[in-house]
Design a protein around this motif. Structure first.
Motif, PDB file in Angstrom:
ATOM      1  N   TYR A 158       9.495  -5.758 -13.390  1.00  9.71           N
ATOM      2  CA  TYR A 158       8.237  -6.498 -13.297  1.00  9.71           C
ATOM      3  C   TYR A 158       7.889  -6.886 -11.859  1.00  9.71           C
ATOM      4  N   GLY A 159       8.612  -6.352 -10.888  1.00 10.33           N
ATOM      5  CA  GLY A 159       8.341  -6.660  -9.479  1.00 10.33           C
ATOM      6  C   GLY A 159       7.242  -5.768  -8.930  1.00 10.33           C
ATOM      7  N   ALA A 160       6.041  -6.283  -8.848  1.00 10.85           N
ATOM      8  CA  ALA A 160       4.898  -5.473  -8.424  1.00 10.85           C
ATOM      9  C   ALA A 160       5.072  -4.937  -7.010  1.00 10.85           C
ATOM     10  N   ALA A 161       5.695  -5.727  -6.135  1.00  6.14           N
ATOM     11  CA  ALA A 161       5.832  -5.303  -4.735  1.00  6.14           C
ATOM     12  C   ALA A 161       6.608  -4.001  -4.616  1.00  6.14           C
ATOM     13  N   ALA A 162       7.642  -3.839  -5.425  1.00 11.46           N
ATOM     14  CA  ALA A 162       8.448  -2.617  -5.359  1.00 11.46           C
ATOM     15  C   ALA A 162       7.620  -1.402  -5.756  1.00 11.46           C
ATOM     16  N   TYR A 163       6.765  -1.574  -6.748  1.00 12.16           N
ATOM     17  CA  TYR A 163       5.891  -0.454  -7.137  1.00 12.16           C
ATOM     18  C   TYR A 163       4.924  -0.099  -6.011  1.00 12.16           C
ATOM     19  N   GLY A 164       4.513  -1.100  -5.238  1.00  9.82           N
ATOM     20  CA  GLY A 164       3.645  -0.816  -4.100  1.00  9.82           C
ATOM     21  C   GLY A 164       4.333   0.038  -3.056  1.00  9.82           C
ATOM     22  N   VAL A 165       5.578  -0.319  -2.712  1.00 11.70           N
ATOM     23  CA  VAL A 165       6.329   0.480  -1.749  1.00 11.70           C
ATOM     24  C   VAL A 165       6.586   1.880  -2.315  1.00 11.70           C
ATOM     25  N   LEU A 166       6.899   1.945  -3.616  1.00 14.57           N
ATOM     26  CA  LEU A 166       7.144   3.247  -4.234  1.00 14.57           C
ATOM     27  C   LEU A 166       5.902   4.123  -4.168  1.00 14.57           C
ATOM     28  N   ALA A 167       4.743   3.538  -4.445  1.00 14.26           N
ATOM     29  CA  ALA A 167       3.496   4.303  -4.368  1.00 14.26           C
ATOM     30  C   ALA A 167       3.265   4.833  -2.960  1.00 14.26           C
ATOM     31  N   ASP A 168       3.488   3.978  -1.963  1.00 16.73           N
ATOM     32  CA  ASP A 168       3.308   4.392  -0.571  1.00 16.73           C
ATOM     33  C   ASP A 168       4.253   5.544  -0.222  1.00 16.73           C
ATOM     34  N   ALA A 169       5.526   5.384  -0.582  1.00 20.00           N
ATOM     35  CA  ALA A 169       6.523   6.395  -0.233  1.00 20.00           C
ATOM     36  C   ALA A 169       6.238   7.712  -0.936  1.00 20.00           C
ATOM     37  N   LYS A 170       5.913   7.649  -2.218  1.00 16.90           N
ATOM     38  CA  LYS A 170       5.639   8.882  -2.955  1.00 16.90           C
ATOM     39  C   LYS A 170       4.398   9.585  -2.415  1.00 16.90           C
ATOM     40  N   THR A 171       3.413   8.826  -1.982  1.00 17.46           N
ATOM     41  CA  THR A 171       2.242   9.446  -1.356  1.00 17.46           C
ATOM     42  C   THR A 171       2.654  10.222  -0.124  1.00 17.46           C
ATOM     43  N   GLN A 172       3.495   9.616   0.711  1.00 17.93           N
ATOM     44  CA  GLN A 172       3.932  10.278   1.931  1.00 17.93           C
ATOM     45  C   GLN A 172       4.847  11.464   1.658  1.00 17.93           C
ATOM     46  N   LEU A 173       5.544  11.445   0.549  1.00 13.61           N
ATOM     47  CA  LEU A 173       6.397  12.573   0.175  1.00 13.61           C
ATOM     48  C   LEU A 173       5.603  13.694  -0.478  1.00 13.61           C
ATOM     49  N   GLY A 174       4.310  13.469  -0.694  1.00 14.27           N
ATOM     50  CA  GLY A 174       3.464  14.478  -1.321  1.00 14.27           C
ATOM     51  C   GLY A 174       3.539  14.501  -2.831  1.00 14.27           C
ATOM     52  N   GLU A 175       4.168  13.499  -3.415  1.00 14.95           N
ATOM     53  CA  GLU A 175       4.314  13.426  -4.871  1.00 14.95           C
ATOM     54  C   GLU A 175       3.213  12.527  -5.427  1.00 14.95           C
ATOM     55  N   LEU A 176       1.999  13.067  -5.479  1.00 14.22           N
ATOM     56  CA  LEU A 176       0.837  12.238  -5.788  1.00 14.22           C
ATOM     57  C   LEU A 176       0.816  11.776  -7.238  1.00 14.22           C
TER      58      LEU A 176
END
Length: 399
Positions: free
Chosen positions: A125-143
């Motif tokens: 339920y930690g929203a902040a972690a999902y934010g970092v995950l979204a950022d990282a996955k975007t940069q990894l090309g995993e849209l």
């Protein structure tokens, strides 16, 4: 690519800087003298050195200071604070989220994704972690994975941070209307001057990359009215002035921008504007910043691939672009590799990467121009947006 705090990335706008707050994921946009790391928190940690969450929060503030000031030495301070937090409670989700944010700030996106997933395992339920995950996955090309993380974050904590990420995901799909709607929701949700300036700036960026210079300039001005110290909006004004041919005005603005925040992206934009104005570009400070970021553990092959391709050694550009693409197979890295190969005289090798950079519908003028140029070099029919000025290529990038 965008810097969300989220920024990327910012960008670092060329490159991307990511940061995150546990209380609010919006940025803290002011010079270091105006927005020092919270003294109250430091005083608290002196009284309560066992407060592992306090140490994690201090680390995230250091990561943000690195972005705000352009001083990468703050990453070392963040690493120290996180080491203390981890000794006290290594598996805590906020501690691991802080480690993920630091990894993202240093452009170690694969590590950032792994750490964010660990934080989510500890606390789904930690929203902040999902934010970092979204950022990282975007940069990894995993849209697709990035979109799922954004969707979960939206469900857990809809607000400026989540709406901004949803906007960027929509933009990468070519859905400018959707991107604008999400930013408008973020604007409605923003309540602090910093939040308001942040959202208005990205509304300006969206307008700029749609080719509407007047609307972009209006949003940048509104951002500065909300928070006069918000340097990205000042850089936006410089950008629109340069693209509009008001080069003297643009250079005056860039002088103020780089005095406040000498990020590589801004230094390259300033240099390109000087060249356009018939002046000599001085890359001394840019090269000094490069050494500082490298010493702080920041891997930024993307910026140097783009810089070398346009202003230096194409062979070095290919080397940097391949290194970036090997780590982060995102749209911007694909575009950088395509352009580096083209500038090195290898358009046939460049074309698949240029196609990848334009495959999602993302309507950024720079990858479109690069693909068209490469296709034309190969004798293939194409169209180039005549409004795009390739001599100011840095201004077309998301940082």
């Amino acid at each position: 690519m965008r810097s969300f705090a989220l920024f990327a990335g910012l960008a670092l706008v060329g490159a991307v800087v990511y940061t995150i707050f546990f209380s609010s994921a919006a940025p803290t946009p002011g010079p270091a003298a105006e927005r020092p790391v919270t003294e109250t928190l430091q005083a608290r940690l002196k009284r309560l050195p066992g407060d592992y969450r306090g140490w994690a929060q201090l680390a995230t503030q250091y990561v943000d200071q690195a972005r705000v000031t352009g001083d990468p030495s703050y990453y070392g301070k963040a690493e120290g604070a996180l080491a203390t937090a981890a000794k006290l409670r290594s598996g805590d989700d906020l501690v691991v989220t802080g480690q993920a944010a630091l990894a993202a700030g240093r452009h170690e996106f694969a590590a950032a994704a792994r750490l964010a997933e660990r934080a989510i395992d500890a606390n789904p339920y930690g929203a902040a972690a999902y934010g970092v995950l979204a950022d990282a996955k975007t940069q990894l090309g995993e849209l697709g994975a990035a979109q799922r993380a954004v969707d979960t974050m939206m469900g857990l904590r809809p607000g400026v941070a989540a709406f901004a990420r949803a906007s960027y995901a929509a933009e990468l799909r070519g859905d400018r209307d959707g991107a604008r709607r999400y930013l408008e929701l973020a604007h409605e949700d923003a309540f602090s001057p910093a939040d308001t300036a942040y959202v208005r700036y990205y509304l300006g960026e969206l307008a700029l990359h749609s080719g509407d210079l007047a609307k972009a300039a209006d949003w940048y001005a509104k951002a500065l009215r909300a928070y006069p110290a918000y340097t990205p909006a000042l850089a936006g004004q410089a950008r629109t002035a340069a693209l509009d041919g008001r080069l003297s005005e643009a250079l005056d603005l860039y002088d103020s921008v780089v005095e406040r925040l000498p990020l590589p992206q801004y230094l390259i934009e300033q240099g390109e504007t000087r060249l356009k104005a018939g002046e000599k570009a001085d890359w001394t400070l840019l090269k000094a910043q490069r050494k500082l970021f490298e010493a702080a553990g920041v891997r930024d092959d993307l910026t140097w691939a783009e810089f070398e391709a346009d202003h230096g050694d194409p062979a070095a550009a290919v080397k940097h672009a391949r290194a970036e693409y090997a780590r982060n197979r995102n749209l911007v890295a694909a575009d950088a590799l395509a352009w580096a190969l083209y500038k090195a005289g290898r358009p046939e090798e460049a074309l698949p990467y240029a196609r990848q950079a334009t495959a999602t519908g993302w309507r950024n003028p720079l990858p479109a121009y690069h693909r068209a140029t490469i296709e034309r070099a190969l004798g293939r029919p194409t169209r180039v947006d005549s409004t795009f000025d390739p001599s100011l290529s840095a201004l077309a990038r998301f940082s």
